[in-house]
Design a protein around this motif. Structure first.
Motif, short mmCIF file in Angstrom:
data_model
loop_
_atom_site.label_atom_id
_atom_site.label_comp_id
_atom_site.label_asym_id
_atom_site.label_seq_id
_atom_site.Cartn_x
_atom_site.Cartn_y
_atom_site.Cartn_z
N LEU A 63 -0.33 12.87 -2.49
CA LEU A 63 0.43 12.54 -1.28
C LEU A 63 1.20 11.27 -1.57
CD1 LEU A 63 -2.30 13.19 1.44
CD2 LEU A 63 -0.65 14.81 0.46
N THR A 64 2.52 11.37 -1.64
CA THR A 64 3.36 10.24 -2.02
C THR A 64 4.16 9.77 -0.82
OG1 THR A 64 5.29 11.53 -2.72
CG2 THR A 64 3.52 11.22 -4.33
N PHE A 65 4.24 8.45 -0.65
CA PHE A 65 4.88 7.86 0.52
C PHE A 65 6.03 6.95 0.13
CE2 PHE A 65 0.89 9.27 2.09
CZ PHE A 65 1.04 9.49 3.45
N HIS A 66 7.14 7.12 0.81
CA HIS A 66 8.26 6.19 0.68
C HIS A 66 7.87 4.91 1.40
CE1 HIS A 66 11.36 9.51 -0.28
NE2 HIS A 66 10.16 10.04 -0.30
N GLY A 67 7.86 3.81 0.70
CA GLY A 67 7.40 2.54 1.27
C GLY A 67 8.51 1.81 1.99
N GLY A 68 8.52 1.90 3.30
CA GLY A 68 9.49 1.22 4.13
C GLY A 68 9.07 1.30 5.58
N GLY A 69 9.85 0.70 6.48
CA GLY A 69 9.57 0.82 7.90
C GLY A 69 8.49 -0.13 8.40
N ASP A 70 7.99 0.18 9.58
CA ASP A 70 7.01 -0.65 10.28
C ASP A 70 5.74 -0.79 9.44
OD1 ASP A 70 5.20 -1.83 11.99
OD2 ASP A 70 5.47 -0.38 13.61
N PRO A 71 5.36 -2.01 9.08
CA PRO A 71 4.15 -2.17 8.24
C PRO A 71 2.88 -1.71 8.93
CG PRO A 71 4.89 -4.30 9.06
CD PRO A 71 5.98 -3.31 9.39
N ALA A 72 2.88 -1.63 10.26
CA ALA A 72 1.69 -1.16 10.96
C ALA A 72 1.37 0.28 10.60
CB ALA A 72 1.87 -1.30 12.48
N THR A 73 2.40 1.11 10.40
CA THR A 73 2.13 2.49 10.01
C THR A 73 1.59 2.54 8.59
OG1 THR A 73 4.38 2.87 9.19
CG2 THR A 73 3.96 3.37 11.51
N ALA A 74 2.07 1.66 7.73
CA ALA A 74 1.56 1.62 6.36
C ALA A 74 0.06 1.31 6.37
CB ALA A 74 2.32 0.57 5.55
N ARG A 75 -0.31 0.29 7.11
CA ARG A 75 -1.72 -0.09 7.16
C ARG A 75 -2.57 1.01 7.76
NH1 ARG A 75 0.93 -4.92 8.97
NH2 ARG A 75 0.98 -6.49 7.30
N ALA A 76 -2.06 1.67 8.81
CA ALA A 76 -2.81 2.75 9.45
C ALA A 76 -3.02 3.91 8.49
CB ALA A 76 -2.08 3.21 10.71
N LEU A 77 -1.99 4.28 7.75
CA LEU A 77 -2.09 5.39 6.82
C LEU A 77 -3.01 5.07 5.65
CD1 LEU A 77 1.66 6.40 6.97
CD2 LEU A 77 -0.24 7.93 7.53
N LEU A 78 -2.90 3.87 5.12
CA LEU A 78 -3.78 3.47 4.01
C LEU A 78 -5.24 3.45 4.46
CD1 LEU A 78 -1.62 0.53 2.62
CD2 LEU A 78 -2.02 2.72 1.47
N THR A 79 -5.49 2.91 5.63
CA THR A 79 -6.86 2.83 6.14
C THR A 79 -7.44 4.21 6.38
OG1 THR A 79 -6.44 0.68 7.16
CG2 THR A 79 -8.30 1.95 8.02
N GLU A 80 -6.65 5.10 6.96
CA GLU A 80 -7.13 6.46 7.22
C GLU A 80 -7.42 7.19 5.91
OE1 GLU A 80 -8.35 9.90 9.20
OE2 GLU A 80 -8.09 7.84 9.90
N ALA A 81 -6.55 7.05 4.93
CA ALA A 81 -6.79 7.70 3.64
C ALA A 81 -8.08 7.19 3.00
CB ALA A 81 -5.60 7.45 2.71
N GLU A 82 -8.26 5.88 3.02
CA GLU A 82 -9.46 5.29 2.40
C GLU A 82 -10.73 5.72 3.15
OE1 GLU A 82 -8.25 1.24 2.63
OE2 GLU A 82 -6.58 1.60 1.24
#
Length: 251
Positions: free
Chosen positions: A69-88
């Protein structure tokens, strides 16, 4: 980022129930998750004595129960943290192709990605149409992002993905290799989450197309993706498909 509610998650689950039933023939198998990896500029090799992988990669081996699952890194950092936390939380590992200007604004996320055991790669400096650029402009887009990743992590990362296009031109491929990226990373499943079709549509499209070896294109910055990820990961687990880093997929 919009607030993701329990109702949103139930909606996605209901909308994807048909896919779960359709995939009932898949067998479950235990697959170990990879150790973190962020560095490396030598070409990867597929298993056994196979030749080196091609310069441009669309998917991994079809005979192993792994996906990326590959993610384009951009946009609201809150979504990045939420996605990383859920994956982990679910034992999954992601690959993040970061935009250089995004790292300028949120430099702490580079270390956050690697500390979570995920891959970090290069998605150009400013996310413009790189295939339409002159050689000098395209080189600056690639090396500009590489320099930022190196400054933040000590490595340019393993992967390069061109911006505004699924595949790189021969010129861009050569420039990426010169910058330390032997392989251009494309994908065979496009979630279309950047069109904001709704979380159910994102999950449905990914789960309808994903199979062994798939590389899925997703994005940070979209609430639909945050709501869809738990459903996608749950179904992948049910099918016996491990979400691993791209480095692990091609190892």
């Amino acid at each position: 980022m919009g607030r993701v509610t329990a109702t949103d998650r139930r909606t996605v689950l209901l909308a994807t129930a048909g896919l779960t039933l359709a995939a009932g023939c898949a067998t479950r198998s235990a697959v170990a998750h990879p150790a973190p990896s962020s560095a490396g500029s030598a070409p990867l090799h597929s298993a056994g004595s196979a030749p080196p992988l091609p310069a441009q990669l669309t998917h991994g081996p079809r005979d192993r129960p792994r996906v990326a699952l590959t993610f384009h890194g951009g946009g609201d950092p809150a979504t990045a943290r939420a996605l990383l936390t859920e994956a982990e939380r679910r034992g999954a590992r992601l690959t993040v192709l970061a935009v250089g200007t995004w790292l300028d604004t949120h430099p702490e996320l580079a270390r956050r990605i690697l500390d979570g055991g995920h891959d970090l790669g290069n998605h150009t400096l400013s996310h413009l149409d790189i295939n339409a650029m002159s050689e000098a402009e395209a080189r600056q887009e690639i090396t500009g992002c590489a320099e930022r990743i190196r400054r933040l992590t000590g490595s340019v990362g393993t992967w390069f993905r061109p911006s505004r296009t699924p595949t790189a031109s021969p010129l861009v491929t050569r420039l990426a290799q010169e910058a330390g990226y032997p392989h251009v990373l494309s994908y065979d499943v496009d979630s279309l989450d950047f069109t904001s079709p709704g979380a159910a549509a994102v999950a449905r499209k990914v789960l309808a197309e994903i199979r062994e070896g798939s590389v899925v294109s997703l994005h940070f910055g979209y609430a639909d993706t945050v709501a869809a990820l738990p459903v996608v990961l749950e179904e992948l687990d049910r099918r016996g498909l491990a979400a691993v880093t791209t480095t692990e997929l091609f190892s």
